[in-house]
Design an enzyme around this catalytic site. Structure first.
Site, PDB file in Angstrom:
ATOM      1  N   SER A   9       0.841  -1.196   0.000  1.00 50.22           N
ATOM      2  CA  SER A   9       0.000   0.000   0.000  1.00 50.22           C
ATOM      3  C   SER A   9       0.871   1.238   0.000  1.00 50.22           C
ATOM      4  O   SER A   9       1.671   1.446   0.909  1.00 50.22           O
ATOM      5  CB  SER A   9      -0.909   0.015   1.227  1.00 50.22           C
ATOM      6  OG  SER A   9      -1.480   1.293   1.388  1.00 50.22           O
ATOM      7  N   HIS A  34      -1.233  -1.201  -4.384  1.00 44.93           N
ATOM      8  CA  HIS A  34      -2.496  -0.874  -3.725  1.00 44.93           C
ATOM      9  C   HIS A  34      -2.576   0.632  -3.502  1.00 44.93           C
ATOM     10  O   HIS A  34      -1.710   1.227  -2.854  1.00 44.93           O
ATOM     11  CB  HIS A  34      -2.602  -1.615  -2.392  1.00 44.93           C
ATOM     12  CG  HIS A  34      -3.950  -1.516  -1.758  1.00 44.93           C
ATOM     13  ND1 HIS A  34      -5.018  -2.289  -2.166  1.00 44.93           N
ATOM     14  CD2 HIS A  34      -4.416  -0.731  -0.756  1.00 44.93           C
ATOM     15  CE1 HIS A  34      -6.084  -1.990  -1.435  1.00 44.93           C
ATOM     16  NE2 HIS A  34      -5.740  -1.034  -0.577  1.00 44.93           N
ATOM     17  N   ASP A  36      -4.645   3.615  -2.003  1.00 44.32           N
ATOM     18  CA  ASP A  36      -5.676   3.991  -1.027  1.00 44.32           C
ATOM     19  C   ASP A  36      -6.168   5.410  -1.292  1.00 44.32           C
ATOM     20  O   ASP A  36      -5.472   6.384  -0.995  1.00 44.32           O
ATOM     21  CB  ASP A  36      -5.100   3.902   0.393  1.00 44.32           C
ATOM     22  CG  ASP A  36      -4.958   2.464   0.856  1.00 44.32           C
ATOM     23  OD1 ASP A  36      -5.950   1.731   0.815  1.00 44.32           O
ATOM     24  OD2 ASP A  36      -3.849   2.079   1.259  1.00 44.32           O
ATOM     25  N   MET A  38      -8.667   8.338  -0.429  1.00 45.11           N
ATOM     26  CA  MET A  38      -9.501   8.798   0.693  1.00 45.11           C
ATOM     27  C   MET A  38      -9.941  10.231   0.454  1.00 45.11           C
ATOM     28  O   MET A  38      -9.157  11.062  -0.012  1.00 45.11           O
ATOM     29  CB  MET A  38      -8.719   8.713   2.001  1.00 45.11           C
ATOM     30  CG  MET A  38      -8.135   7.353   2.288  1.00 45.11           C
ATOM     31  SD  MET A  38      -7.228   7.358   3.853  1.00 45.11           S
ATOM     32  CE  MET A  38      -6.424   5.755   3.777  1.00 45.11           C
ATOM     33  N   HIS A  67      -8.430   1.386  -4.309  1.00 49.28           N
ATOM     34  CA  HIS A  67      -9.362   1.151  -3.196  1.00 49.28           C
ATOM     35  C   HIS A  67      -9.998   2.495  -2.850  1.00 49.28           C
ATOM     36  O   HIS A  67      -9.367   3.355  -2.234  1.00 49.28           O
ATOM     37  CB  HIS A  67      -8.573   0.561  -2.024  1.00 49.28           C
ATOM     38  CG  HIS A  67      -9.353   0.404  -0.771  1.00 49.28           C
ATOM     39  ND1 HIS A  67      -8.750   0.194   0.456  1.00 49.28           N
ATOM     40  CD2 HIS A  67     -10.685   0.420  -0.523  1.00 49.28           C
ATOM     41  CE1 HIS A  67      -9.677   0.103   1.391  1.00 49.28           C
ATOM     42  NE2 HIS A  67     -10.855   0.248   0.824  1.00 49.28           N
ATOM     43  N   MET A  69     -12.031   4.757  -0.841  1.00 49.92           N
ATOM     44  CA  MET A  69     -12.648   5.014   0.464  1.00 49.92           C
ATOM     45  C   MET A  69     -13.277   6.399   0.398  1.00 49.92           C
ATOM     46  O   MET A  69     -12.824   7.356   1.031  1.00 49.92           O
ATOM     47  CB  MET A  69     -11.590   4.919   1.567  1.00 49.92           C
ATOM     48  CG  MET A  69     -11.125   3.498   1.812  1.00 49.92           C
ATOM     49  SD  MET A  69      -9.671   3.416   2.884  1.00 49.92           S
ATOM     50  CE  MET A  69      -8.375   3.460   1.646  1.00 49.92           C
ATOM     51  N   MET A 139     -11.455  -5.433   5.243  1.00 48.56           N
ATOM     52  CA  MET A 139     -10.612  -4.547   6.043  1.00 48.56           C
ATOM     53  C   MET A 139     -10.355  -5.198   7.400  1.00 48.56           C
ATOM     54  O   MET A 139     -11.299  -5.631   8.078  1.00 48.56           O
ATOM     55  CB  MET A 139     -11.290  -3.190   6.238  1.00 48.56           C
ATOM     56  CG  MET A 139     -11.461  -2.375   4.958  1.00 48.56           C
ATOM     57  SD  MET A 139      -9.895  -2.013   4.122  1.00 48.56           S
ATOM     58  CE  MET A 139      -9.029  -1.058   5.391  1.00 48.56           C
ATOM     59  N   GLY A 144      -8.549   4.548   7.051  1.00 44.55           N
ATOM     60  CA  GLY A 144      -8.236   5.952   7.250  1.00 44.55           C
ATOM     61  C   GLY A 144      -6.758   6.221   7.454  1.00 44.55           C
ATOM     62  O   GLY A 144      -6.219   7.173   6.910  1.00 44.55           O
ATOM     63  N   PHE A 145      -6.100   5.359   8.228  1.00 43.57           N
ATOM     64  CA  PHE A 145      -4.697   5.612   8.555  1.00 43.57           C
ATOM     65  C   PHE A 145      -3.901   4.301   8.553  1.00 43.57           C
ATOM     66  O   PHE A 145      -4.417   3.256   8.959  1.00 43.57           O
ATOM     67  CB  PHE A 145      -4.574   6.287   9.922  1.00 43.57           C
ATOM     68  CG  PHE A 145      -5.208   7.647   9.969  1.00 43.57           C
ATOM     69  CD1 PHE A 145      -4.477   8.774   9.608  1.00 43.57           C
ATOM     70  CD2 PHE A 145      -6.527   7.803  10.327  1.00 43.57           C
ATOM     71  CE1 PHE A 145      -5.057  10.033   9.619  1.00 43.57           C
ATOM     72  CE2 PHE A 145      -7.122   9.062  10.343  1.00 43.57           C
ATOM     73  CZ  PHE A 145      -6.390  10.171   9.984  1.00 43.57           C
ATOM     74  N   GLY A 146      -2.659   4.379   8.104  1.00 47.22           N
ATOM     75  CA  GLY A 146      -1.779   3.221   8.118  1.00 47.22           C
ATOM     76  C   GLY A 146      -1.220   2.962   9.496  1.00 47.22           C
ATOM     77  O   GLY A 146      -1.340   3.784  10.412  1.00 47.22           O
ATOM     78  N   GLY A 147      -0.589   1.802   9.665  1.00 49.44           N
ATOM     79  CA  GLY A 147       0.111   1.489  10.907  1.00 49.44           C
ATOM     80  C   GLY A 147      -0.768   1.022  12.048  1.00 49.44           C
ATOM     81  O   GLY A 147      -0.311   0.951  13.193  1.00 49.44           O
ATOM     82  N   ASP A 177      -6.635  -6.245   4.153  1.00 54.72           N
ATOM     83  CA  ASP A 177      -5.955  -4.952   4.216  1.00 54.72           C
ATOM     84  C   ASP A 177      -6.035  -4.390   5.628  1.00 54.72           C
ATOM     85  O   ASP A 177      -7.114  -4.118   6.139  1.00 54.72           O
ATOM     86  CB  ASP A 177      -6.620  -3.985   3.226  1.00 54.72           C
ATOM     87  CG  ASP A 177      -5.978  -2.602   3.214  1.00 54.72           C
ATOM     88  OD1 ASP A 177      -4.965  -2.405   3.902  1.00 54.72           O
ATOM     89  OD2 ASP A 177      -6.495  -1.725   2.503  1.00 54.72           O
ATOM     90  N   GLY A 178      -4.846  -4.220   6.247  1.00 56.92           N
ATOM     91  CA  GLY A 178      -4.786  -3.544   7.534  1.00 56.92           C
ATOM     92  C   GLY A 178      -4.040  -4.317   8.597  1.00 56.92           C
ATOM     93  O   GLY A 178      -4.456  -5.401   8.993  1.00 56.92           O
ATOM     94  N   GLY A 179      -2.904  -3.795   9.019  1.00 62.35           N
ATOM     95  CA  GLY A 179      -2.173  -4.388  10.131  1.00 62.35           C
ATOM     96  C   GLY A 179      -1.502  -5.710   9.834  1.00 62.35           C
ATOM     97  O   GLY A 179      -1.213  -6.485  10.747  1.00 62.35           O
ATOM     98  N   GLY A 199       1.418  -2.191   4.104  1.00 64.15           N
ATOM     99  CA  GLY A 199       2.006  -0.868   3.922  1.00 64.15           C
ATOM    100  C   GLY A 199       3.318  -0.726   4.654  1.00 64.15           C
ATOM    101  O   GLY A 199       4.395  -0.916   4.099  1.00 64.15           O
ATOM    102  N   SER A 200       3.229  -0.440   5.949  1.00 65.21           N
ATOM    103  CA  SER A 200       4.444  -0.202   6.735  1.00 65.21           C
ATOM    104  C   SER A 200       5.333  -1.438   6.809  1.00 65.21           C
ATOM    105  O   SER A 200       6.561  -1.311   6.871  1.00 65.21           O
ATOM    106  CB  SER A 200       4.075   0.277   8.146  1.00 65.21           C
ATOM    107  OG  SER A 200       3.143  -0.584   8.762  1.00 65.21           O
TER     108      SER A 200
END
Length: 218
Positions: A9, A34, A36, A38, A67, A69, A139, A144-147, A177-179, A199-200
């Site tokens: 991402s 990916h 994102d 927003m 994606h 959002m 999700m 809304g936010f990475g990490g 997607d996420g974490g 992402g991170s």
């Protein structure tokens, strides 16, 4: 099981040198980019629009996974398709009773389509439209936010979607997607996810090629 695809991402990339960042993860072995998107309304963050997607096309020939959002995504799908998105995913929470029509409109643009649900939305909300999808995105954090930290309760939802996808007999990707980390990626793949957004975990790793390899093989 469907081929595992790693989709870094760009939300975690350095926005001041986005082209180089996309070229780098392409060279390091990513399968999908990916994107994102927003709007500051559907989620409490603002990222970028179609122009970045169009400009980024010069740096990679990988699949671009947009994606959205955003609210009223049907107003923007044509612009993202023209910008070079290969697949456009839209949220059930944003589309509601217009989800099926939005998915079909994306397909009519010659682009693959996907439905997305947030961690607190049940699989039943999209069960009847999965057959129209090329991908289902679950999700595992609130968008809304990475990490953010992975929400474990999403694992049973992956398993449920996998059963529905298998029953259709169609090739439908299941994206998470996420974490996503090296510690939990094995569990989400075992549950049935085959497109892994990270992402991170990729962008902050000192060896991005190794990070992508580990996510694919763990």
């Amino acid at each position: 099981m469907s081929k595992i695809k790693i989709a870094p991402s760009i939300l975690s990339a350095d926005f001041s040198k986005m082209g180089e960042e996309i070229a780098d993860i392409t060279e390091k072995g990513a399968d999908v980019i990916h994107l994102d998107v927003m709007d500051g309304n559907f989620v409490k963050n603002i990222t970028f629009g179609p122009k970045l997607v169009k400009d980024a096309r010069k740096y990679s020939d990988l699949t671009f996974d947009a994606h959205l959002m955003i609210l009223n995504p049907w107003n923007y799908i044509e612009r993202f398709a023209e910008a070079g998105a290969d697949i456009i995913t839209v949220h059930q929470e944003a589309c509601k009773d217009r989800l099926k029509d939005t998915l079909l409109a994306i397909k009519n643009l010659g682009v693959k389509c996907g439905a997305v649900i947030n961690p607190d939305t049940s699989v039943e909300e999209i069960e009847n439209i999965i057959e129209y999808c090329d991908m289902v995105l679950l999700m595992s954090v609130f968008p809304g936010f990475g990490g953010q930290k992975f929400i474990d309760g999403v694992i049973p939802k992956i398993e449920k979607v996998k059963k529905i996808v298998d029953a259709t007999g169609k090739e439908i990707d299941i994206e998470i997607d996420g974490g996503i980390t090296f510690e939990n990626v094995g569990a989400v793949k075992k549950a049935g996810a085959n497109v892994i957004v990270a992402g991170s975990t990729v962008f902050n790793h000192p060896d991005r090629k190794e990070a992508i390899r580990l996510l694919r093989n763990l």
